[in-house]
Design a protein around this motif. Structure first.
Motif, PDB file in Angstrom:
ATOM      1  N   PRO A   1      66.620 105.695  97.271  1.00 15.58           N
ATOM      2  CA  PRO A   1      66.023 107.002  96.984  1.00 15.58           C
ATOM      3  C   PRO A   1      64.571 107.113  97.470  1.00 15.58           C
ATOM      4  O   PRO A   1      64.100 108.192  97.772  1.00 15.58           O
ATOM      5  CB  PRO A   1      66.096 107.132  95.463  1.00 15.58           C
ATOM      6  N   ALA A   2      63.887 105.960  97.552  1.00 13.07           N
ATOM      7  CA  ALA A   2      62.491 105.970  97.995  1.00 13.07           C
ATOM      8  C   ALA A   2      62.354 105.996  99.513  1.00 13.07           C
ATOM      9  O   ALA A   2      61.300 106.344 100.039  1.00 13.07           O
ATOM     10  CB  ALA A   2      61.759 104.754  97.430  1.00 13.07           C
ATOM     11  N   ASP A   3      63.396 105.591 100.225  1.00 15.42           N
ATOM     12  CA  ASP A   3      63.360 105.541 101.692  1.00 15.42           C
ATOM     13  C   ASP A   3      64.791 105.676 102.202  1.00 15.42           C
ATOM     14  O   ASP A   3      65.541 104.709 102.208  1.00 15.42           O
ATOM     15  CB  ASP A   3      62.742 104.220 102.149  1.00 15.42           C
ATOM     16  N   ARG A   4      65.162 106.851 102.626  1.00 17.06           N
ATOM     17  CA  ARG A   4      66.555 107.109 103.003  1.00 17.06           C
ATOM     18  C   ARG A   4      67.017 106.283 104.201  1.00 17.06           C
ATOM     19  O   ARG A   4      68.205 106.164 104.448  1.00 17.06           O
ATOM     20  CB  ARG A   4      66.771 108.593 103.278  1.00 17.06           C
ATOM     21  N   ARG A   5      66.098 105.694 104.949  1.00 14.36           N
ATOM     22  CA  ARG A   5      66.485 104.836 106.077  1.00 14.36           C
ATOM     23  C   ARG A   5      66.968 103.465 105.584  1.00 14.36           C
ATOM     24  O   ARG A   5      67.676 102.766 106.285  1.00 14.36           O
ATOM     25  CB  ARG A   5      65.314 104.636 107.040  1.00 14.36           C
ATOM     26  N   ALA A   6      66.553 103.107 104.393  1.00  8.83           N
ATOM     27  CA  ALA A   6      66.878 101.786 103.836  1.00  8.83           C
ATOM     28  C   ALA A   6      68.079 101.885 102.898  1.00  8.83           C
ATOM     29  O   ALA A   6      68.452 102.960 102.445  1.00  8.83           O
ATOM     30  CB  ALA A   6      65.671 101.242 103.080  1.00  8.83           C
ATOM     31  N   ARG A   7      68.667 100.737 102.628  1.00  9.42           N
ATOM     32  CA  ARG A   7      69.811 100.649 101.722  1.00  9.42           C
ATOM     33  C   ARG A   7      69.477  99.702 100.573  1.00  9.42           C
ATOM     34  O   ARG A   7      68.847  98.667 100.759  1.00  9.42           O
ATOM     35  CB  ARG A   7      71.048 100.105 102.449  1.00  9.42           C
ATOM     36  N   VAL A   8      69.941 100.079  99.391  1.00  3.16           N
ATOM     37  CA  VAL A   8      69.837  99.220  98.211  1.00  3.16           C
ATOM     38  C   VAL A   8      71.152  98.468  98.096  1.00  3.16           C
ATOM     39  O   VAL A   8      72.228  99.064  98.185  1.00  3.16           O
ATOM     40  CB  VAL A   8      69.573 100.057  96.936  1.00  3.16           C
ATOM     41  N   LEU A   9      71.070  97.162  97.908  1.00  4.43           N
ATOM     42  CA  LEU A   9      72.257  96.316  97.772  1.00  4.43           C
ATOM     43  C   LEU A   9      72.445  95.976  96.300  1.00  4.43           C
ATOM     44  O   LEU A   9      71.493  95.612  95.615  1.00  4.43           O
ATOM     45  CB  LEU A   9      72.079  95.024  98.563  1.00  4.43           C
ATOM     46  N   ALA A  10      73.681  96.084  95.830  1.00  6.24           N
ATOM     47  CA  ALA A  10      73.966  95.786  94.426  1.00  6.24           C
ATOM     48  C   ALA A  10      75.361  95.196  94.296  1.00  6.24           C
ATOM     49  O   ALA A  10      76.249  95.460  95.111  1.00  6.24           O
ATOM     50  CB  ALA A  10      73.858  97.061  93.589  1.00  6.24           C
TER      51      ALA A  10
END
Length: 143
Positions: free
Chosen positions: A74-83
């Motif tokens: 959500p803070a950087d749409r170019r990046a992905r959060v992994l979970a």
């Protein structure tokens, strides 16, 4: 004494991980995500001591198998959060339980006092940073 023991313990883990459909790096990823979602593969790679370019196929495989998810940051749409997914957590927990059962057999060779001393020493030593031990950062280390 530590290096041969570590190699032997890793060799003992390989059949356990194979039984759960994991490689050593896949297991390291699942353990790394246990602390919570990671903000990008570079951050996760650094946390687990992996090369960020080499970890991509591992992440792709884990995502394809439903063990992890990548969602937009959500803070950087170019990046992905992994979970971890619930399935990933279950696989990690099962593999970890089997590995800990093997470790328990080894630790049972020690007296209660020796075991407590060993585990306390390992806890203290594991908090020392790689940079503090080596004096520099010379790249990723195996899990």
């Amino acid at each position: 004494m530590i290096a041969p023991l570590a190699r032997t313990l890793m060799a003992a883990e390989l059949p356990v991980l194979d039984k759960h459909g994991l490689t050593m790096w896949a297991y390291a990823v699942l353990l790394g995500l246990d602390r919570g979602p990671a903000r990008g593969q570079g951050v996760l790679a650094q946390e687990i001591g992996a090369d960020k370019t080499r970890i991509i196929p591992v992440l792709d495989d884990l995502q394809q198998r439903g063990l992890i998810e990548r969602r937009p940051d959500p803070a950087d749409r170019r990046a992905r959060v992994l979970a971890l997914t619930a399935h990933g957590r279950a696989v990690r927990d099962a593999a970890q339980a089997d590995i800990q059962a093997q470790e328990e057999k080894l630790l049972n060779r020690l007296s209660a006092a020796d075991r407590r001393g060993l585990l306390n020493s390992l806890i203290v030593l594991s908090t020392v940073s790689r940079e503090e031990i080596v004096g520099q950062d010379d790249g990723p280390t195996p899990p």
